[in-house]
Scaffold this motif. Structure first.
Motif, mmCIF file in Angstrom:
data_model
loop_
_atom_site.group_PDB
_atom_site.id
_atom_site.type_symbol
_atom_site.label_atom_id
_atom_site.label_comp_id
_atom_site.label_asym_id
_atom_site.label_seq_id
_atom_site.Cartn_x
_atom_site.Cartn_y
_atom_site.Cartn_z
ATOM 1 N N UNK A 84 17.998 51.573 41.769
ATOM 2 C CA UNK A 84 18.618 50.555 42.639
ATOM 3 C C UNK A 84 17.630 49.998 43.663
ATOM 4 N N UNK A 85 16.602 50.768 43.998
ATOM 5 C CA UNK A 85 15.631 50.340 45.014
ATOM 6 C C UNK A 85 14.371 49.700 44.424
ATOM 7 N N UNK A 86 14.328 49.558 43.082
ATOM 8 C CA UNK A 86 13.108 49.016 42.469
ATOM 9 C C UNK A 86 12.925 47.525 42.735
ATOM 10 N N UNK A 87 14.012 46.808 42.966
ATOM 11 C CA UNK A 87 13.923 45.387 43.331
ATOM 12 C C UNK A 87 14.795 45.161 44.560
ATOM 13 N N UNK A 88 14.487 44.145 45.359
ATOM 14 C CA UNK A 88 15.251 43.926 46.599
ATOM 15 C C UNK A 88 16.630 43.299 46.374
ATOM 16 N N UNK A 89 16.901 42.785 45.157
ATOM 17 C CA UNK A 89 18.166 42.081 44.922
ATOM 18 C C UNK A 89 19.348 43.056 44.866
ATOM 19 N N UNK A 90 20.400 42.704 45.594
ATOM 20 C CA UNK A 90 21.646 43.482 45.600
ATOM 21 C C UNK A 90 22.816 42.505 45.551
ATOM 22 N N UNK A 91 23.918 42.937 45.004
ATOM 23 C CA UNK A 91 25.178 42.203 45.140
ATOM 24 C C UNK A 91 26.300 43.232 45.263
ATOM 25 N N UNK A 92 27.527 42.753 45.342
ATOM 26 C CA UNK A 92 28.668 43.654 45.549
ATOM 27 C C UNK A 92 28.797 44.644 44.392
ATOM 28 N N UNK A 93 28.581 44.162 43.151
ATOM 29 C CA UNK A 93 28.710 45.040 41.984
ATOM 30 C C UNK A 93 27.699 46.186 42.031
ATOM 31 N N UNK A 94 26.465 45.883 42.412
ATOM 32 C CA UNK A 94 25.442 46.926 42.469
ATOM 33 C C UNK A 94 25.767 47.942 43.571
ATOM 34 N N UNK A 95 26.157 47.453 44.738
ATOM 35 C CA UNK A 95 26.526 48.374 45.806
ATOM 36 C C UNK A 95 27.705 49.259 45.362
ATOM 37 N N UNK A 96 28.654 48.666 44.670
ATOM 38 C CA UNK A 96 29.805 49.438 44.185
ATOM 39 C C UNK A 96 29.369 50.500 43.186
ATOM 40 N N UNK A 97 28.394 50.162 42.329
ATOM 41 C CA UNK A 97 27.862 51.137 41.371
ATOM 42 C C UNK A 97 27.176 52.293 42.084
ATOM 43 N N UNK A 98 26.437 51.991 43.150
ATOM 44 C CA UNK A 98 25.767 53.033 43.942
ATOM 45 C C UNK A 98 26.803 53.961 44.578
ATOM 46 N N UNK A 99 27.844 53.362 45.160
ATOM 47 C CA UNK A 99 28.913 54.158 45.782
ATOM 48 C C UNK A 99 29.612 55.020 44.731
ATOM 49 N N UNK A 100 29.848 54.414 43.547
ATOM 50 C CA UNK A 100 30.477 55.143 42.441
ATOM 51 C C UNK A 100 29.618 56.325 42.001
ATOM 52 N N UNK A 101 28.294 56.135 42.032
ATOM 53 C CA UNK A 101 27.359 57.197 41.654
ATOM 54 C C UNK A 101 27.520 58.409 42.573
ATOM 55 N N UNK A 102 27.579 58.166 43.867
ATOM 56 C CA UNK A 102 27.765 59.261 44.822
ATOM 57 C C UNK A 102 29.133 59.924 44.639
ATOM 58 N N UNK A 103 30.142 59.112 44.338
ATOM 59 C CA UNK A 103 31.496 59.650 44.161
ATOM 60 C C UNK A 103 31.566 60.569 42.951
ATOM 61 N N UNK A 104 30.953 60.135 41.822
ATOM 62 C CA UNK A 104 30.955 60.967 40.613
ATOM 63 C C UNK A 104 30.309 62.315 40.861
#
Length: 894
Positions: free
Chosen positions: A277-297
């Motif tokens: 997720x940190x390899x490129x500076x681009x983020x959107x809501x879907x990516x942030x949600x995927x990151x949050x989902x990763x921590x939740x799992x």
């Protein structure tokens, strides 16, 4: 030129200009889906242009984009002329609005009218067939495609591939794909996408290999689809794809980065997901949600909340899916306060009416609170709750033990016109099996057949489990026979229920059905079958299952290893039990309990209590079962003070409220030590209503210490509570016998006979070459019983010859365990341990007999009765020698 003709030309030019203006406006509005474009309809009619087919088709298209199928159909019916574009426009509008049946009816009308469809018509029709799952209509459409000469259209080929893949007809989909000449990246990607949608994960990866072999370069969408497939396979596949996209130099777009984070998230590879997720500076809501989902799992709730805060700081507004993921984290952590805080954020963002968020809120409140009112309040605040909202509420009621409320909610859901899905049905069936609601289950089964949900494997599995829970094994097998396909859960749930009923041999028979059905065992099914083997003490079957676990790579599964510990202890294989325990890198509470139970049941009391202390030193918190085992071990070892200390420390140190079983153990502890008055005081001051077992336990202690008054009192109370239990009469009669009151013993046995009560048939069994041989007290039905009796006579003769003290006054054929031991001596090779199981406690005379046998022959004899495991060797038994045994389990493990 005459003035009239000039005027006519001027009017015609004006009409052309107006017509062109209308077309330009409609084209502009069509491209931007602007509702203002429909205002052109009025001047079209005023100018007399309503017969212009081109204008009408543009208007029809605009109506479809802005107002849906109903308005389009009205306009279509008013059109004086129609062509293929008109028909296709209406048909497409039906498909987009989800009215697939109407689309197929319109297609039939189009064919009947004589209008020839084009490839865009077929694309819409195939989409409708695919969404409806109408296989025959799809095949018929393919025939029309061929008939009208569109079989080589790449668009239609792709649509046909998608249709067949979703219908489960992989061979047909592959056949159409192979017919495409010079497949490009798009066609390969469509084929792979169709296979992933059809859940053919392995086949999708195989096509990717073929694609690379054909030197067709993948694009980011190809890899996104493949990464989704690897989520259902193995992390290594995902890592290979990641490496491949780096090797190919494919740019890490936002879509591809999100897919990679999702893939690593599914396998709880948190570090890898965050690194990507940190390899490129681009983020959107879907990516942030995927990151949050990763921590939740990965159950990292704090990190998930921190990611949500960071997302907000960077100016991204969480969507409904983001909040549902965070609420799932709250449910996992059982954090009601955090859930309420998230709920307040949801209200501030105006998402409280969203069905996705609402379902997550209902689930959170049901799991985190012992009350249901908050969940109900959320549910009532949703304007149009969907099937997921209803299912969350039903599941919550069932998990809280309010099964009747879950049944009532299910009825309200149907009355509201919301059709239940497979998860709703499976939840209701689980509730039915919990409260033994047989009539509800029958009604649901009828509804399932009527709704054609019986083809769904989730529903089928729930039905199998429900019928098996009622003890209706034949009905469960009938459901299995009607299922289109079965999986591991199907057979595991059935075997588990059969095991719970005590039909362990029948549970092991399920293995054959799994093998014939080509269904592989997983860790749960193996653990269940090992449990059945342990209950039967069938060591040969257990070892075969152990080999199966090792070969299938499940030998390191903690559930399997825990079951192996239990199996080997119950079969008297101490070394193998220690070895299984030693293979667990981080033993859980079940592992420790299995070890303590095995040591205690074999008579190694000091070692069992040593293991209990080592468990606490290792940082594992004991549970109620651990304390039950520890107090029981103290009872067997006569360690009254230590047992009392363990009992009181449950509540004081570990906040574990003692249950009735713990009080029964406490009564047994005091009763064995002769502290009968203290044991009676425990019963009198019980915080629960006493059950028959606790009276039976103290009656047994009274028998041992020959206390007739208290024994009679316990027998009276027990019989009042459970008049059909013959154990009270048997124990009381033996108490009278041991106390020299034979007349009262005879009277008690006569009373028992008059009341029609009979004790369970005493039987013992021994496994030999995968066959179980059963011996029943006084029964001569075994085919080799004469040889067994001859062996018994020779053993007793040898006792007398050697001068062993042995009483030969009783009929030795009556004792089933003696017959089983004699059979083992006859039929097993010398030096091999003899393992016998008995359904009742071994009597003292049989116990002494087997001790003498092990003095006579150099054999180890293991007898597992209804109470403990007796390991006889060289004239000693583990139940007597356990306290003084030269036994250090830690040294054995190391």
């Amino acid at each position: 030129m005459s003035l009239a003709r000039v005027t006519k030309l001027l009017n015609r030019n004006e009409a052309y200009r107006l017509e062109d203006a209308c077309l330009r406006i409609l084209s502009l509005c069509n491209s931007q889906s602007l509702t203002e474009g429909v205002y052109v309809h009025s001047p079209v009619i005023k100018l007399g242009l309503q017969d212009n087919l081109f204008l009408n088709n543009n208007l029809l298209c605009l109506y479809a984009k802005c107002y849906g199928a109903e308005r389009v159909r009205y306009f279509f019916d008013e059109m004086p002329y129609r062509d293929v574009v008109s028909w296709t426009g209406l048909l497409s509008a039906y498909v987009r609005s989800g009215e697939h049946d109407e689309a197929l009816e319109l297609f039939d009308s189009m064919i009947v009218s004589g209008q020839s469809p084009n490839e865009f018509t077929f694309l819409s029709v195939l989409s409708a067939c695919s969404d409806l799952g109408k296989f025959d209509d799809g095949r018929r459409t393919q025939a029309y495609v061929i008939k009208f000469g569109f079989e080589s259209s790449p668009f239609l080929c792709s649509s046909l591939i998608d249709f067949y893949a979703k219908s489960g007809c992989t061979e047909e989909a592959c056949s159409i794909f192979k017919a495409i000449d010079n497949g490009d990246t798009i066609s390969w990607t469509i084929m792979i996408s169709s296979l992933t949608q059809a859940q053919k994960w392995s086949l999708a990866l195989k096509h990717y290999i073929d694609m690379t072999n054909a030197r067709v370069p993948p694009n980011e969408f190809t890899l996104v689809k493949l990464l989704a497939a690897t989520c259902f396979l193995d992390l290594n596949y995902g890592k290979l794809l990641h490496a491949h996209l780096i090797m190919l130099g494919i740019r890490l777009s936002l879509v591809l980065k999100t897919a990679l984070v999702d893939m690593y998230s599914k396998f709880q590879a948190v570090d890898d997901a965050i690194k990507v997720s940190k390899q490129t500076p681009q983020y959107d809501v879907l990516l942030w949600t995927s990151v949050i989902s990763c921590f939740t799992h990965a159950s990292k709730v704090k990190e998930a909340i921190a990611a949500l805060h960071e997302m907000k700081i960077f100016g991204f507004v969480p969507n409904n899916y983001t909040y549902s993921i965070i609420l799932k984290a709250c449910s996992t952590a059982l954090s009601l306060d955090l859930g309420k805080q998230i709920h307040s954020w949801i209200i501030m963002t105006g998402l409280e009416d969203d069905v996705c968020v609402g379902s997550a809120l209902i689930d959170m409140y049901m799991k985190c609170s012992h009350l249901t009112r908050d969940a109900l309040r959320v549910f009532r605040g949703i304007t149009s709750p969907n099937v997921i909202c209803w299912t969350s509420l039903i599941t919550g009621f069932a998990e809280h033990g309010f099964e009747e409320d879950s049944f009532e909610t299910f009825e309200h859901m149907q009355m509201a016109g919301v059709q239940p899905n497979s998860f709703t049905i499976s939840t209701i069936l689980r509730a039915c099996s919990t409260v033994k609601a047989y009539n509800h289950t029958l009604k649901l089964h009828g509804y399932i057949i009527k709704s054609k949900l019986d083809c769904d494997i989730v529903v089928g599995n729930a039905l199998v489990d429900a019928y098996a829970a009622f003890g209706m094994v034949d009905d469960a097998w009938h459901v299995i026979g009607r299922m289109s396909h079965r999986d591991t859960i199907t057979y595991t749930s059935l075997a588990t229920r059969i095991n719970q009923m005590g039909h362990h041999e029948m549970a092991l028979d399920v293995i054959t059905h799994m093998y014939n059905d080509n269904v592989k065992m997983d860790g749960f099914s193996l653990a269940n079958f090992l449990s059945a083997s342990a209950a039967l003490a069938t060591i040969a079957t257990g070892k075969q299952l152990h080999c199966c676990a090792v070969k299938s790579g499940l030998g390191s599964s903690i559930s399997v290893l825990n079951s192996l510990i239990d199996l080997y202890w119950k079969c008297g294989c101490e070394t193998d039990a220690y070895k299984a325990f030693g293979e667990i890198s981080e033993p859980d509470i079940v592992s420790w309990n299995s070890l303590i139970s095995g040591l205690a049941s074999t008579g190694y009391v000091s070692s069992a209590l040593s293991a209990f202390e080592d468990m606490r030193l290792a940082g594992s918190k004991p549970d109620s079962v651990t304390f039950l085992l520890a107090i029981s071990a103290c009872s067997r070892g006569g360690l009254v003070d230590l047992g009392l200390e363990y009992f009181h420390s449950m509540k004081e140190k570990y906040d574990i409220v003692p249950q009735l079983d713990h009080y029964v153990c406490l009564v047994d502890l005091l009763g064995r030590a002769g502290r009968l008055e203290d044991a009676m005081e425990v019963i009198v001051t019980l915080p629960f209503t006493p059950d028959s077992l606790i009276y039976k336990t103290l009656l047994g202690a009274c028998k041992f210490h020959r206390n007739i008054p208290l024994g009679e009192d316990m027998a009276r109370r027990g019989i009042e509570l459970d008049p059909s239990d013959p154990a009270f009469y048997v124990l009381l009669a033996k108490l009278y016998d041991d106390s020299g009151r034979s007349e009262l013993a005879m009277k008690t046995r006569r009373l028992m006979k008059e009341r029609g009560l009979r004790t369970n048939l005493e039987q013992s069994w021994i496994e030999l070459r995968n066959k179980v041989h059963i011996f029943i007290a006084g029964d001569r039905s075994h085919p080799q019983i004469n040889e067994v009796h001859e062996k018994m006579e020779s053993i007793i003769a040898e006792f007398k010859c050697r001068g062993y003290l042995y009483e030969d006054r009783e009929d030795y054929s009556y004792h089933s365990e003696k017959l089983a031991v004699a059979f083992g001596l006859l039929k097993t090779p010398s030096g091999v341990p003899i393992r016998v199981s008995k359904n009742m406690r071994i009597c003292r005379k049989s116990h002494d007999f087997i001790k003498l046998v092990t003095q006579l022959v150099d054999r180890e004899i293991i007898v597992r009765d209804g109470n403990r495991i007796h390991a006889f060797k060289k004239g000693e038994c583990s139940c007597n020698a356990g306290a003084a045994a030269n036994f250090l389990w830690k040294e054995t493990i190391s």
